[in-house]
Design a protein around this motif. Sequence first.
Motif, mmCIF file in Angstrom:
data_model
loop_
_atom_site.group_PDB
_atom_site.id
_atom_site.type_symbol
_atom_site.label_atom_id
_atom_site.label_comp_id
_atom_site.label_asym_id
_atom_site.label_seq_id
_atom_site.Cartn_x
_atom_site.Cartn_y
_atom_site.Cartn_z
ATOM 1 N N THR A 146 -8.807 -0.158 -8.702
ATOM 2 C CA THR A 146 -9.956 -0.610 -9.497
ATOM 3 C C THR A 146 -10.847 0.561 -9.912
ATOM 4 O O THR A 146 -11.432 0.532 -10.997
ATOM 5 C CB THR A 146 -10.777 -1.655 -8.723
ATOM 6 N N GLU A 147 -10.936 1.572 -9.080
ATOM 7 C CA GLU A 147 -11.729 2.752 -9.467
ATOM 8 C C GLU A 147 -11.076 3.476 -10.638
ATOM 9 O O GLU A 147 -11.767 3.941 -11.551
ATOM 10 C CB GLU A 147 -11.895 3.692 -8.277
ATOM 11 N N ARG A 148 -9.748 3.561 -10.617
ATOM 12 C CA ARG A 148 -9.060 4.222 -11.737
ATOM 13 C C ARG A 148 -9.238 3.417 -13.019
ATOM 14 O O ARG A 148 -9.499 3.976 -14.091
ATOM 15 C CB ARG A 148 -7.585 4.416 -11.425
ATOM 16 N N ILE A 149 -9.088 2.104 -12.925
ATOM 17 C CA ILE A 149 -9.229 1.272 -14.123
ATOM 18 C C ILE A 149 -10.653 1.318 -14.654
ATOM 19 O O ILE A 149 -10.881 1.520 -15.859
ATOM 20 C CB ILE A 149 -8.827 -0.186 -13.814
ATOM 21 N N VAL A 194 2.514 6.296 -5.659
ATOM 22 C CA VAL A 194 2.213 6.402 -7.092
ATOM 23 C C VAL A 194 0.959 7.222 -7.339
ATOM 24 O O VAL A 194 0.899 8.036 -8.266
ATOM 25 C CB VAL A 194 2.073 4.992 -7.704
ATOM 26 N N PHE A 195 -0.058 7.035 -6.470
ATOM 27 C CA PHE A 195 -1.326 7.749 -6.636
ATOM 28 C C PHE A 195 -1.326 9.122 -5.958
ATOM 29 O O PHE A 195 -2.266 9.889 -6.114
ATOM 30 C CB PHE A 195 -2.482 6.910 -6.077
ATOM 31 N N ASP A 202 -7.608 -0.289 0.758
ATOM 32 C CA ASP A 202 -7.572 1.088 0.240
ATOM 33 C C ASP A 202 -6.883 1.124 -1.122
ATOM 34 O O ASP A 202 -7.351 1.781 -2.060
ATOM 35 C CB ASP A 202 -6.813 2.016 1.195
ATOM 36 N N ALA A 203 -5.755 0.417 -1.205
ATOM 37 C CA ALA A 203 -4.974 0.426 -2.443
ATOM 38 C C ALA A 203 -5.763 -0.195 -3.594
ATOM 39 O O ALA A 203 -5.804 0.357 -4.705
ATOM 40 C CB ALA A 203 -3.658 -0.318 -2.235
ATOM 41 N N MET A 204 -6.400 -1.340 -3.344
ATOM 42 C CA MET A 204 -7.144 -2.002 -4.411
ATOM 43 C C MET A 204 -8.360 -1.185 -4.826
ATOM 44 O O MET A 204 -8.716 -1.135 -6.016
ATOM 45 C CB MET A 204 -7.565 -3.404 -3.964
ATOM 46 N N PRO A 233 0.807 -1.236 0.000
ATOM 47 C CA PRO A 233 0.000 0.000 0.000
ATOM 48 C C PRO A 233 0.833 1.276 0.000
ATOM 49 O O PRO A 233 0.416 2.290 -0.570
ATOM 50 C CB PRO A 233 -0.836 -0.122 1.285
ATOM 51 N N SER A 234 2.009 1.249 0.629
ATOM 52 C CA SER A 234 2.845 2.445 0.658
ATOM 53 C C SER A 234 3.274 2.855 -0.744
ATOM 54 O O SER A 234 3.384 4.052 -1.053
ATOM 55 C CB SER A 234 4.071 2.217 1.543
ATOM 56 N N MET A 235 3.517 1.879 -1.617
ATOM 57 C CA MET A 235 3.896 2.189 -2.992
ATOM 58 C C MET A 235 2.707 2.758 -3.769
ATOM 59 O O MET A 235 2.858 3.702 -4.557
ATOM 60 C CB MET A 235 4.427 0.933 -3.672
#
Length: 387
Positions: A158-161, A141-142, A152-154, A135-137
């Motif tokens: 998935t929202e961006r994709i 990146v985001f 949170d990361a996923m 998640p830190s990466m």
Amino acid sequence: MKFIHTADWHLGKLVQGVHMTEDQRFVLDQLIEAIEQERPDALVIAGDLYDRAVPPTEAVRLLDDTLAKIVLDLQVPVIAVAGNHDSPGRLDFGSRALKSNGLHIAGPIRPEFEPVVLSDEAGEVHFHLVPYTDPSMVRHVFEDPDIKTHDDAMKAITERISGEMKAEARHVFVGHAFVTPRGEQEDNTSDSERPLAIGGAEHVSAQHFQPFHYTALGHLHKAHYVLDETIRYSGSPLKYSISEEHHRKGFHIVDLAADGSVSVEKRLFEAERDMRSVEGTIAEIMGHERSEDYVFVTLLDETPVLSPMEKVRSVYPNAMHVQRKTFAKEAGESTLGSRRKMDPVQLFHAFYEEVKGDVPSAETAELFGEVLQEFLQADSEREEVKS
């Protein structure tokens, strides 16, 4: 469109000090035979191609042989992502040049999510490749400070994709994560899976994958679906611990229809050697038929046995472990047995209560969680540095 979904090859795996490379080659040869017979449009590998960031030479050679046969000889594209055991940079090396030959591997996470696009008579199928990432990466990146957990990361990914997906195409998500119906604890794990985080922070909700027609997952070694039958783990191709003794190992053949509906057929691998448990007195075991299987033996003798492994291996030459059964004084599981099933946080609480005679405070538990998470992260970074 028809594709094969597999994951968690863990090439270079050692189990109880035994190299599994030849066993892995045995089942991967079966996978190649299935590809020759089925002629799928693609092979999907959902992470953990290797068992560690710096794999042994034999594992690298096996992966090279397998991918060369599939991509170059059989002309079947391979679509793969890095898992938590892989070195993202190592898998990513030469990826741009290899794409022209049909080998698509996503190593490190990147801010842009360009899908791999394949086509059939019904139109385009977009494969969205999301490698395992801390998640830190993803937070970096985001550029989003609110991303703290794997969920949170996923959610952000998935929202961006989904926000950029073409409505007229069919969409397949390929990822490596610990996915449960709504992000809560679920017991589909085995002893050979490295934890991604602690205290439930690794869990990802299956709700995030609703926009996709099929979600091909890796990380959990038991083949199963989550929430609905379009969100699936293929499982590992071999048993990598005795906790997987009753798993039925294989791969999925996925048919994606023109309307986006999905049908899945599971095919089973035949292992060269099974992995199973054996119980009995040493006299009973000495009377068993000789077997090349990998066995974990529990001796039921109430008195000590001299040179037990030597005796067992006269019948089971590939025996991996021998132990004596613990006869508890009271009915039920022994304390030691129950603690072996605890995660690090539960084990800390049990240890603290035993030593201090009281439960740890919220501050103490939080501090332990932070230290352990830092240790897991540092361990992962050390693996990456070695590569």
